[in-house]
Motif scaffolding. Structure first.
Motif, PDB file in Angstrom:
ATOM      1  N   GLN A 167       4.559   6.963  -2.832  1.00  0.00           N
ATOM      2  CA  GLN A 167       4.929   5.739  -2.120  1.00  0.00           C
ATOM      3  C   GLN A 167       5.981   6.086  -1.084  1.00  0.00           C
ATOM      4  N   ARG A 168       5.649   5.828   0.191  1.00  0.00           N
ATOM      5  CA  ARG A 168       6.614   6.079   1.254  1.00  0.00           C
ATOM      6  C   ARG A 168       7.751   5.057   1.139  1.00  0.00           C
ATOM      7  N   CYS A 169       8.954   5.515   1.417  1.00  0.00           N
ATOM      8  CA  CYS A 169      10.086   4.598   1.246  1.00  0.00           C
ATOM      9  C   CYS A 169      11.272   5.034   2.095  1.00  0.00           C
ATOM     10  N   GLY A 170      12.137   4.062   2.384  1.00  0.00           N
ATOM     11  CA  GLY A 170      13.346   4.339   3.138  1.00  0.00           C
ATOM     12  C   GLY A 170      14.500   4.797   2.268  1.00  0.00           C
ATOM     13  N   ALA A 171      14.406   4.504   0.993  1.00  0.00           N
ATOM     14  CA  ALA A 171      15.458   4.910   0.054  1.00  0.00           C
ATOM     15  C   ALA A 171      14.888   4.898  -1.354  1.00  0.00           C
ATOM     16  N   VAL A 172      15.559   5.633  -2.245  1.00  0.00           N
ATOM     17  CA  VAL A 172      15.147   5.620  -3.649  1.00  0.00           C
ATOM     18  C   VAL A 172      16.362   5.321  -4.518  1.00  0.00           C
ATOM     19  N   PHE A 173      16.129   4.504  -5.546  1.00  0.00           N
ATOM     20  CA  PHE A 173      17.163   4.209  -6.547  1.00  0.00           C
ATOM     21  C   PHE A 173      16.683   4.773  -7.888  1.00  0.00           C
ATOM     22  N   LEU A 174      17.416   5.722  -8.419  1.00  0.00           N
ATOM     23  CA  LEU A 174      17.087   6.268  -9.741  1.00  0.00           C
ATOM     24  C   LEU A 174      17.789   5.419 -10.789  1.00  0.00           C
ATOM     25  N   CYS A 175      17.002   4.770 -11.650  1.00  0.00           N
ATOM     26  CA  CYS A 175      17.560   3.855 -12.654  1.00  0.00           C
ATOM     27  C   CYS A 175      16.881   4.112 -13.994  1.00  0.00           C
ATOM     28  N   GLY A 176      16.694   5.378 -14.337  1.00  0.00           N
ATOM     29  CA  GLY A 176      15.932   5.742 -15.535  1.00  0.00           C
ATOM     30  C   GLY A 176      16.785   5.979 -16.757  1.00  0.00           C
ATOM     31  N   GLY A 177      18.103   5.808 -16.625  1.00  0.00           N
ATOM     32  CA  GLY A 177      18.955   5.989 -17.791  1.00  0.00           C
ATOM     33  C   GLY A 177      19.551   7.382 -17.881  1.00  0.00           C
ATOM     34  N   GLY A 178      20.484   7.542 -18.832  1.00  0.00           N
ATOM     35  CA  GLY A 178      21.305   8.747 -18.945  1.00  0.00           C
ATOM     36  C   GLY A 178      20.569  10.010 -19.323  1.00  0.00           C
ATOM     37  N   VAL A 179      19.276   9.892 -19.649  1.00  0.00           N
ATOM     38  CA  VAL A 179      18.495  11.091 -19.944  1.00  0.00           C
ATOM     39  C   VAL A 179      17.465  11.348 -18.842  1.00  0.00           C
ATOM     40  N   GLU A 180      16.693  10.316 -18.489  1.00  0.00           N
ATOM     41  CA  GLU A 180      15.603  10.544 -17.535  1.00  0.00           C
ATOM     42  C   GLU A 180      16.100  10.799 -16.119  1.00  0.00           C
ATOM     43  N   THR A 181      17.178  10.114 -15.712  1.00  0.00           N
ATOM     44  CA  THR A 181      17.684  10.332 -14.350  1.00  0.00           C
ATOM     45  C   THR A 181      18.141  11.779 -14.146  1.00  0.00           C
ATOM     46  N   PRO A 182      19.020  12.319 -15.002  1.00  0.00           N
ATOM     47  CA  PRO A 182      19.415  13.717 -14.777  1.00  0.00           C
ATOM     48  C   PRO A 182      18.266  14.701 -15.003  1.00  0.00           C
ATOM     49  N   ARG A 183      17.336  14.352 -15.912  1.00  0.00           N
ATOM     50  CA  ARG A 183      16.207  15.261 -16.142  1.00  0.00           C
ATOM     51  C   ARG A 183      15.395  15.431 -14.862  1.00  0.00           C
TER      52      ARG A 183
ATOM     53  N   ALA B  63       0.852  -1.189   0.000  1.00  0.00           N
ATOM     54  CA  ALA B  63       0.000   0.000   0.000  1.00  0.00           C
ATOM     55  C   ALA B  63       0.889   1.240   0.000  1.00  0.00           C
ATOM     56  N   ALA B  64       0.336   2.339  -0.508  1.00  0.00           N
ATOM     57  CA  ALA B  64       1.101   3.583  -0.564  1.00  0.00           C
ATOM     58  C   ALA B  64       1.524   4.020   0.840  1.00  0.00           C
ATOM     59  N   THR B  65       0.710   3.623   1.821  1.00  0.00           N
ATOM     60  CA  THR B  65       1.021   4.024   3.198  1.00  0.00           C
ATOM     61  C   THR B  65       2.084   3.126   3.826  1.00  0.00           C
ATOM     62  N   ASP B  66       2.324   1.954   3.200  1.00  0.00           N
ATOM     63  CA  ASP B  66       3.393   1.081   3.702  1.00  0.00           C
ATOM     64  C   ASP B  66       4.724   1.801   3.547  1.00  0.00           C
ATOM     65  N   MET B  67       5.564   1.641   4.559  1.00  0.00           N
ATOM     66  CA  MET B  67       6.916   2.179   4.453  1.00  0.00           C
ATOM     67  C   MET B  67       7.771   1.081   3.834  1.00  0.00           C
ATOM     68  N   VAL B  68       8.017   1.174   2.523  1.00  0.00           N
ATOM     69  CA  VAL B  68       8.845   0.138   1.909  1.00  0.00           C
ATOM     70  C   VAL B  68      10.314   0.523   2.080  1.00  0.00           C
ATOM     71  N   ASP B  69      11.181  -0.473   1.973  1.00  0.00           N
ATOM     72  CA  ASP B  69      12.602  -0.192   2.159  1.00  0.00           C
ATOM     73  C   ASP B  69      13.178   0.637   1.013  1.00  0.00           C
ATOM     74  N   ALA B  70      12.696   0.353  -0.188  1.00  0.00           N
ATOM     75  CA  ALA B  70      13.234   1.109  -1.320  1.00  0.00           C
ATOM     76  C   ALA B  70      12.224   1.166  -2.454  1.00  0.00           C
ATOM     77  N   VAL B  71      12.230   2.318  -3.146  1.00  0.00           N
ATOM     78  CA  VAL B  71      11.524   2.438  -4.415  1.00  0.00           C
ATOM     79  C   VAL B  71      12.583   2.532  -5.502  1.00  0.00           C
ATOM     80  N   VAL B  72      12.426   1.709  -6.530  1.00  0.00           N
ATOM     81  CA  VAL B  72      13.357   1.693  -7.652  1.00  0.00           C
ATOM     82  C   VAL B  72      12.641   2.315  -8.846  1.00  0.00           C
ATOM     83  N   ILE B  73      13.204   3.362  -9.413  1.00  0.00           N
ATOM     84  CA  ILE B  73      12.577   4.043 -10.553  1.00  0.00           C
ATOM     85  C   ILE B  73      13.242   3.548 -11.835  1.00  0.00           C
ATOM     86  N   GLY B  74      12.529   2.741 -12.575  1.00  0.00           N
ATOM     87  CA  GLY B  74      13.075   2.170 -13.805  1.00  0.00           C
ATOM     88  C   GLY B  74      13.350   0.687 -13.637  1.00  0.00           C
ATOM     89  N   THR B  75      12.983  -0.107 -14.651  1.00  0.00           N
ATOM     90  CA  THR B  75      13.123  -1.568 -14.547  1.00  0.00           C
ATOM     91  C   THR B  75      14.070  -2.133 -15.600  1.00  0.00           C
TER      92      THR B  75
END
Lengths: 515, 461
Positions: free
Chosen positions: A266-282, A10-22
């Motif tokens: 989404q609540r999270c303890g950490a975030v990993f930006l993995c969107g690639g050389g354009v989306e991450t810096p954007r 759930a969005a209210t769950d505190m997950v350990d990490a959100v990863v942006i990009g698969t």
């Protein structure tokens, strides 16, 4: 991929990490963190698909590309969309070529060895250990003996060579250039994927770039992502990350994203930006985050990826077979060459529309000159390179004044070759023309192009000159991590995806150590 | 089948209730040069004894004949009851099951939806057949009710004989079931060029109901009315019917880049996935002759057509690349990037075409001969297009835009299955929907697989 049975948070769950990009950056670490028992959620901007959904039709396969508009500037404006960025569960690995040479040790130490470029803050042997782990997991096919690294072994025998590969082998042999079967992240035998389904042996269909329909080619949705889901990760397709919330101390507390036009967090303890050389810096530039170094968006790099094509008397049908089934590393350091670094050479099979686009753009062909060339499609074959691109301050990504459908500023990428890239291009062009002449090609043409989106959030030892530390952690925000090609300090001659996957596992291990 | 011109479509003709293949004799006589196949539907003409009377079975019967006898493009003509069968076959063809159909001619055609027949009249006609074959009087009555003026004696006599020799079970099957079946949802909207012909003196299947019931199923349909004719137009006015068919065949041929039969069969084969097949069939739909641009003005569209004629010169059966570019711009389908120095795609096209026209002088780009067009394009390519005072794009911008134009043109050209066939590219057939994909067993030079087609150029050698 199958997502119906996955664990959901759930969005209210505190997950350990959100990863942006698969893609290659997000998927391996998602699996690693899930295997360690962490609660992890991945956000993917594109849709979820099954391998059988893919189509070899080049126009329709454009659905695998990131088609939101980017503005291309500079002396050599880069074509985005096709070939260099993907969308959908699996990211760019849905359409990557799966050509996976290992990074060369010398390429990680350019500054130390030559006084130019930059060193990577990672030891080569440490990186290779992770790369070997990736190769064993995804099932890389390659030659029994690798001429430039005699100790190297691949889990599977090579995939079949095609006509382009045979021509390149013959041309190179005549010139004394060593070649061998290319390392390919394509299983040459049926392969029971750990954590996933049976991946069928490659059937030489030649449409790796349009999406592999029998999962022979490694893509994240048939390898690391099923493993991640099996260990409790949640993957949310159709979710575009648009914001990052932080607490008073500046630490990340939640990721904001848009799904079907509705904003979620989404609540999270950490975030990993993995969107690639354009989306991450954007995203970082738009949010004004993690940029105390001023390096976000700087040092955009694209491999020198010149192609040489020619017409053969024989019917080549270069669309058949694994497209890049031959490699030469002889030019990784060319004798007496006046440039830093070097280039890999590969044989090329390219589908007609992609080839004709390069002919029409870089090759400046039109009229009968273009239609007659394509009428000879069955007789055409090519070779190409992947060459070092050094970081330059004037090659960069900035935000444009225009916004996209999400209200985010579009990326504007300025790119052009500098002296070293021009020297590599010239040397490689001469070499490839000589090879193609020796192979019996007529009407040889040179198609200038560059490929991949590298740099823009470089890693380094110091927060003054780099965005992330040697493990991908932001110097500014200690629970914000980046893992994709944006953190590469220099381009390396090797294609990036294998290195990205290895870095992803390494970043995950570092993160887990801190838990 | 009467022998026809090489590469001309074969004309397939389907008759009305109570008629037979020979009801088209006078029409076929006037279609010299075309191969014609008039078919006796089950229970009629020489197909009496065949009991496949349902609409679906009749369609299967015709499809089997087409598959067996036609190896190229074809046009289907359906009269009355035969019209419903023709539309069903057209739908099958658009969905890939029956390749090669280039156009449809419907003559006083029964629609895919239930046919509007007066209840009393239907009851009377059912009553005739319920007791067995029709009498001479009943048959004469039936024919006379469906014509506007008396037929020549021999034609009348033959028509009456056809009615009388019809299997009464087939007659009843149509009146009680076939004519009442609703196929409209299943047919949907078809894109083949269609000509819908109505008799000015026809009753329930006259112009009004043709426009109401048949025309909505054809996105590219023309309606023609034959003056002084009722329902049995092939018998009443064979010359007028033949002229309309001939004209429509010419349009169908002109608007359809031809997918050669060998390639159409490949697309229909199990080496191609259902999704890929649907994509290719959709893309092969003929371009509208009177395409109205959405993004460009009609003047800009004309200039873009003239430009495309030089960028991607095509011979016969041209694909309307300019219209397809306009449609793509309208759909907002970009390619993921644009030159930072150019405005948004649609604006760039409008401005580029206007600049091109001004740079070409008084008559515009389309007014130049090929040599001058190419000379101007070469200057544009070099970034050295003459500066014109009211131009909206600079010479440097024109060079960038012309690069986009080249790429857009060649991509749309190569996307068309007719072009794939032309260059011999068969990668679309690298695997169907089976658990195991076929792929290619052979990957070396000069080693085609048995099923692989050759390029048009090679085939001509």
């Amino acid at each position: 991929m199958k997502l119906d049975q996955m664990r959901r948070y759930a969005a209210t769950d505190m997950v350990d990490a959100v990863v942006i990009g698969t893609g290659a950056g997000g998927a391996p670490l998602l699996a690693r963190l899930a295997q360690a028992g962490l609660k992890v959620v991945a956000l993917e901007a594109g849709p979820n698909r099954e391998p059988g959904d893919h189509t070899p039709d080049e126009t329709a396969a454009g659905e695998l590309y990131w088609m939101d508009e980017r503005l291309s500037d500079g002396a050599m404006p880069q074509a985005f969309g096709g070939n260099n960025s993907g969308t959908g569960v699996g990211g760019s690995t849905l359409h990557w070529g799966a050509f996976c040479p290992r990074p060369d040790a010398r390429d990680l130490r350019l500054r130390s060895l030559t006084g130019e470029g930059v060193d990577w803050p990672i030891r080569h042997d440490e990186l290779i250990a992770y790369i070997e782990e990736v190769e064993r997991f995804i099932g890389v096919s390659g030659p029994a003996d690798y001429p430039w690294d005699t100790a190297r072994r691949y889990p599977l025998p090579p995939v079949a060579r095609n006509a382009s590969a045979d021509a390149m082998a013959a041309g190179c042999a005549a010139l004394g250039i060593v070649t061998t079967d290319a390392p390919a992240a394509v299983v040459s035998r049926d392969w029971q994927q750990e954590g996933g389904d049976l991946r069928q042996a490659c059937v030489n269909c030649g449409t790796c770039h349009q999406g592999c329909r029998n999962a022979a080619k490694t893509s994240m949705d048939t390898t690391y992502l099923p493993l991640a889901v099996a260990h409790g990760a949640e993957i949310r397709p159709g979710c575009m990350a648009t914001g990052i919330e932080r607490d008073a101390r500046g630490r990340v507390t939640a990721v904001v994203y848009v799904r079907d036009g509705i904003e979620h967090r989404q609540r999270c303890g950490a975030v990993f930006l993995c969107g690639g050389g354009v989306e991450t810096p954007r995203l970082l530039l738009h949010l004004g985050l993690a940029n105390s170094s001023g390096q976000v968006g700087r040092n955009f790099m694209a491999h020198v990826a010149t192609q040489v094509w020619g017409r053969f008397d024989a019917e080549m049908r270069c669309n058949r077979g694994y497209p890049s089934s031959l490699i030469s590393e002889d030019m990784l350091r060319a004798e007496g060459a006046g440039f830093i670094g070097g280039y890999l050479m590969q044989s090329l099979g390219v589908l007609p529309m992609t080839l004709a686009t390069t002919m029409a753009r870089g090759g400046r062909r039109w009229g009968r000159g273009l239609t007659a060339l394509m009428d000879d499609y069955l007789h055409l074959a090519g070779i190409g390179i992947n060459g070092e691109c050094l970081p330059h301050d004037d090659n960069c990504l900035t935000l444009a004044n225009e916004t996209d459908a999400f209200g985010l500023p579009k990326a504007r990428v300025t790119f052009g070759y500098n002296a070293n890239e021009r020297a590599i291009d010239a040397h490689a062009t001469d070499t490839m023309i000589a090879i193609w002449r020796a192979a019996g090609a007529h009407d040889i043409m040179v198609l200038p192009r560059a490929a991949h989106t590298i740099g823009t959030c470089r890693m380094g030892e110091s927060g003054d000159a780099a965005v992330v530390d040697p493990w991908g952690r932001s110097f500014d925000i200690d629970n914000l991590w980046i893992c994709d090609n944006s953190i590469f300090p220099s381009s390396l001659a090797a294609n990036p995806a294998l290195t990205i996957m290895a870095l992803s596992l390494r970043t995950a291990d570092r993160f887990l150590k801190g838990q | 089948m009467v022998g026809g011109m090489k590469d001309a479509p074969v004309i397939v003709l389907l008759h009305a209730l109570g008629a037979s293949a020979r009801s088209f004799d006078a029409v076929v006589d006037r279609l010299a040069g075309y191969a014609c196949i008039a078919i006796d539907l089950p229970g009629f003409g020489n197909a009496v004894g065949d009991t496949d009377f349902t609409v679906e079975e009749m369609a299967d019967h015709v499809a089997a004949i087409i598959r067996a006898r036609i190896d190229g493009p074809w046009v289907i003509v359906g009269h009355s009851m035969g019209g419903k069968i023709a539309t069903i076959l057209a739908a099958r063809s658009e969905h890939g099951a029956l390749p090669g159909l280039a156009g449809v001619v419907l003559i006083a055609a029964s629609p895919p939806s239930p046919e509007p027949i007066d209840d009393d009249r239907r009851a009377m006609m059912i009553g005739w057949a319920a007791k067995g074959p029709l009498t001479e009087d009943e048959a004469t009555n039936f024919v006379s009710e469906n014509i506007a003026a008396p037929l020549p004696d021999a034609v009348m006599a033959a028509a009456v004989v056809d009615v009388r020799r019809s299997d009464s079970a087939a007659w009843l099957a149509w009146l009680e079931r076939g004519s009442r079946e609703d196929w409209s949802g299943r047919i949907g909207v078809l894109h083949l060029p269609a000509l819908i012909v109505a008799g000015s003196a026809d009753g329930d299947l006259g112009e009004a109901n043709q426009r109401r019931l048949n025309a909505p199923h054809y996105a590219n349909a023309d309606v023609a009315v034959i003056d002084g004719a009722a329902h049995l137009m092939p018998l009443e006015q064979p010359a007028a019917v033949a002229d309309l068919i001939r004209q429509h065949v010419a349009i169908a041929v002109a608007t359809r880049p031809t997918i050669p039969p060998h390639f159409a069969r490949l697309i229909a084969s199990d080496r191609v996935s259902a999704r890929t097949r649907a994509i290719l069939i959709d893309r092969a739909r003929p371009d509208a002759v009177d395409y109205v641009p959405h993004v460009l003005s009609s003047g800009q569209l004309a200039t873009l057509r003239a430009l495309m004629a030089r960028v991607i010169p095509q011979e016969e059966g041209a694909i309307d690349l300019a219209a397809r570019i306009d449609a793509r711009l309208h759909a907002g389908e970009g390619d993921g990037w644009r030159f930072a120095d150019l405005p948004a795609d649609a604006d760039a096209y409008r401005a580029g075409l206007d600049t091109l026209d001004r740079a070409a002088g008084a008559g515009g780009f389309a007014g130049l001969d090929d040599e001058r067009r190419d000379a101007l394009l070469m200057r544009i390519e070099d970034g050295d297009c003459l500066v014109v005072t009211d131009a909206t794009l600079s010479p440097a911008q024109m060079a960038l835009w012309f690069e986009d134009v080249r790429a857009d043109g060649v991509r749309i050209w190569l996307a068309h299955p007719a072009t794939m066939a032309r260059i011999g590219y068969d990668g679309i057939a690298s695997g169907g929907d089976g658990w195991r994909k076929q792929g290619f067993a052979k990957t070396r030079a000069d080693d085609p697989e048995r099923w692989e087609p050759r390029a048009t150029k090679e085939r001509l050698r």
